[in-house]
Scaffold this active site. Sequence first.
Site, PDB file in Angstrom:
ATOM      1  CB  SER A   1      -0.888   0.007   1.245  1.00 20.47           C
ATOM      2  OG  SER A   1      -1.390   1.321   1.440  1.00 20.47           O
TER       3      SER A   1
ATOM      4  CG  HIS B   1      -3.863  -1.599  -1.384  1.00 26.23           C
ATOM      5  ND1 HIS B   1      -4.945  -2.428  -1.601  1.00 26.23           N
ATOM      6  CD2 HIS B   1      -4.264  -0.715  -0.442  1.00 26.23           C
ATOM      7  CE1 HIS B   1      -5.947  -2.074  -0.819  1.00 26.23           C
ATOM      8  NE2 HIS B   1      -5.563  -1.023  -0.101  1.00 26.23           N
TER       9      HIS B   1
ATOM     10  CG  ASP C   1      -5.123   2.626   0.800  1.00 23.78           C
ATOM     11  OD1 ASP C   1      -6.080   1.832   0.800  1.00 23.78           O
ATOM     12  OD2 ASP C   1      -3.976   2.321   1.174  1.00 23.78           O
TER      13      ASP C   1
ATOM     14  CG  MET D   1      -8.435   7.381   2.245  1.00 21.31           C
ATOM     15  SD  MET D   1      -7.462   7.557   3.743  1.00 21.31           S
ATOM     16  CE  MET D   1      -6.632   5.966   3.767  1.00 21.31           C
TER      17      MET D   1
ATOM     18  CG  HIS E   1      -9.175   0.248  -0.232  1.00 22.80           C
ATOM     19  ND1 HIS E   1      -8.549   0.168   0.993  1.00 22.80           N
ATOM     20  CD2 HIS E   1     -10.514   0.235   0.031  1.00 22.80           C
ATOM     21  CE1 HIS E   1      -9.463   0.113   1.956  1.00 22.80           C
ATOM     22  NE2 HIS E   1     -10.659   0.168   1.399  1.00 22.80           N
TER      23      HIS E   1
ATOM     24  CG  MET F   1     -11.351   3.507   2.083  1.00 21.76           C
ATOM     25  SD  MET F   1      -9.781   3.592   2.965  1.00 21.76           S
ATOM     26  CE  MET F   1      -8.666   3.552   1.573  1.00 21.76           C
TER      27      MET F   1
ATOM     28  CG  MET G   1     -11.347  -2.432   5.603  1.00 21.27           C
ATOM     29  SD  MET G   1      -9.941  -2.054   4.549  1.00 21.27           S
ATOM     30  CE  MET G   1      -8.869  -1.124   5.654  1.00 21.27           C
TER      31      MET G   1
ATOM     32  N   GLY H   1      -8.803   4.387   6.927  1.00 23.18           N
ATOM     33  CA  GLY H   1      -8.499   5.810   7.067  1.00 23.18           C
ATOM     34  C   GLY H   1      -7.022   6.114   7.253  1.00 23.18           C
ATOM     35  CG  PHE H   2      -5.602   7.420   9.815  1.00 18.49           C
ATOM     36  CD1 PHE H   2      -5.036   8.647   9.462  1.00 18.49           C
ATOM     37  CD2 PHE H   2      -6.925   7.396  10.259  1.00 18.49           C
ATOM     38  CE1 PHE H   2      -5.776   9.818   9.560  1.00 18.49           C
ATOM     39  CE2 PHE H   2      -7.668   8.566  10.353  1.00 18.49           C
ATOM     40  CZ  PHE H   2      -7.096   9.782  10.007  1.00 18.49           C
ATOM     41  N   GLY H   3      -2.809   4.481   7.796  1.00 17.22           N
ATOM     42  CA  GLY H   3      -1.838   3.396   7.859  1.00 17.22           C
ATOM     43  C   GLY H   3      -1.272   3.301   9.279  1.00 17.22           C
ATOM     44  N   GLY H   4      -0.561   2.230   9.536  1.00 17.00           N
ATOM     45  CA  GLY H   4       0.179   2.117  10.794  1.00 17.00           C
ATOM     46  C   GLY H   4      -0.641   1.758  12.026  1.00 17.00           C
TER      47      GLY H   4
ATOM     48  CG  ASP I   1      -6.041  -2.545   3.326  1.00 18.29           C
ATOM     49  OD1 ASP I   1      -4.931  -2.261   3.801  1.00 18.29           O
ATOM     50  OD2 ASP I   1      -6.763  -1.723   2.716  1.00 18.29           O
TER      51      ASP I   1
ATOM     52  N   GLY J   1       1.383  -1.826   4.214  1.00 18.84           N
ATOM     53  CA  GLY J   1       1.774  -0.435   3.986  1.00 18.84           C
ATOM     54  C   GLY J   1       3.010  -0.067   4.772  1.00 18.84           C
ATOM     55  CB  SER J   2       3.389   1.338   8.191  1.00 14.34           C
ATOM     56  OG  SER J   2       2.582   0.360   8.795  1.00 14.34           O
TER      57      SER J   2
HETATM   58  C1  DX5 Z   1      -6.141   2.038   5.538  1.00 17.28           C
HETATM   59  C2  DX5 Z   1      -5.668   1.583   4.187  1.00 17.28           C
HETATM   60  C3  DX5 Z   1      -4.550   0.630   4.173  1.00 17.28           C
HETATM   61  C4  DX5 Z   1      -3.274   1.108   4.812  1.00 17.28           C
HETATM   62  C5  DX5 Z   1      -2.597  -0.084   5.407  1.00 17.28           C
HETATM   63  O1  DX5 Z   1      -7.362   2.670   5.405  1.00 17.28           O
HETATM   64  O2  DX5 Z   1      -6.745   0.989   3.489  1.00 17.28           O
HETATM   65  O3  DX5 Z   1      -4.300   0.166   2.857  1.00 17.28           O
HETATM   66  O4  DX5 Z   1      -2.384   1.740   3.944  1.00 17.28           O
HETATM   67  O5  DX5 Z   1      -1.495   0.356   6.118  1.00 17.28           O
HETATM   68  P1  DX5 Z   1      -0.761  -0.559   7.172  1.00 17.28           P
HETATM   69  O6  DX5 Z   1      -0.243  -1.758   6.466  1.00 17.28           O
HETATM   70  O7  DX5 Z   1       0.314   0.348   7.683  1.00 17.28           O
HETATM   71  O8  DX5 Z   1      -1.788  -0.914   8.228  1.00 17.28           O
HETATM   72 ZN    ZN Z   2      -6.396  -0.032   1.564  1.00 18.12          ZN
END
Ligand code: DX5
Ligand code: ZN
Length: 219
Positions: free
Chosen positions: A7, A32, A34, A36, A65, A67, A136, A141-144, A174, A196-197
Site C-alpha cells: 500500500s 494497493h 488508497d 480517501m 481501494h 474509501m 479490513m 483511514g490511516f496506515g500504521g 488490508d 503499507g507501513s
Molecule cells: C487504511 C488503508 C490501508 C493502509 C494499510 O485505510 O486501506 O491500505 O495503507 O497500512 P498498514 O499496512 O500500515 O496498516
Molecule cells: Zn487499503
Amino acid sequence: MIKLSPSILSANFVRLEEELKILEKEGIQYVHIDVMDGMFVPNISIGMPVIKSIRKATNMVLDAHFMIVEPERYIDEFISLGCDIINFHFEATKKHMDIINKIKNANKKVGMTIKPNTSYEEILPFIKYLDLVLVMGVEPGFGGQSFIESSLEKISALRKYIDENNLHCELEIDGGIKIDNVEKVLKAGANVIVVGSDIFEKDDKSAIIKKYNEIFKKF
Ligand code: DX5
Ligand code: ZN
C-alpha cells in the site's frame, strides 16, 4: 497463489516512481492504492491525477481501494484511469449491483470491501459476482494501526464460503499486517496481503519484501 499488495499510502510521494521501481524489481504483482474522500473516512489521501501518473509509470496491477461515499459517482473515471482492480466499500453505497456490472462490463476486476464492524454475511449474496473480497484489518483511514484480531474469523468464514461454493474470488486483507502476524492471516485463508507501513517505513524495502515472500512459500 499468495500475492503481496504493497500500500503506497505510506510511501514517500516525492520519490514514488523510485519506490514503484523497487516493487517491480522484487516481482510484486499488485500495487494497493488508497483513495480517501474525508467523508467516508476521516482522512484525505490521493486522487485521480496521482493514479493517472502511477498508471503511466508502471505495468503492475493497480489494486485501487476507494474509501469514498457513493462510489457510483466515479466508476467511469476509475475505469478510464486504468485501475485494474476496483474495490469499493459495501457500506458506502446502495447501488452494489450497478457498480459491479459497470466494472465487469469494462473488463476490469471488481472487489467489495468490508469494514471491521460489518458482518461478512452481509456480502455473501454478492460474492458470486466478485473477483475479490477485501476484509479490513483496521478501521479504514490511516496506515500504521494495529490489526483487529476479530478480522481473522471473518477471513476464515469467507475462505470456507468461497471454497465450498467453488468460487474464484480472491480474498484480500488490508490493515495492520506486519511480518510477525502475516502467518495468521495466511492460515485463516487470505491470499492477497496488503502491507503499507511495514514495507514503506523500512530503509531496505527489498529486504522486507523478500522476507514476506519467504513466508508465502510455506502456504
Ligand atoms: C487504511 C488503508 C490501508 C493502509 C494499510 O485505510 O486501506 O491500505 O495503507 O497500512 P498498514 O499496512 O500500515 O496498516
Ligand atoms: Zn487499503
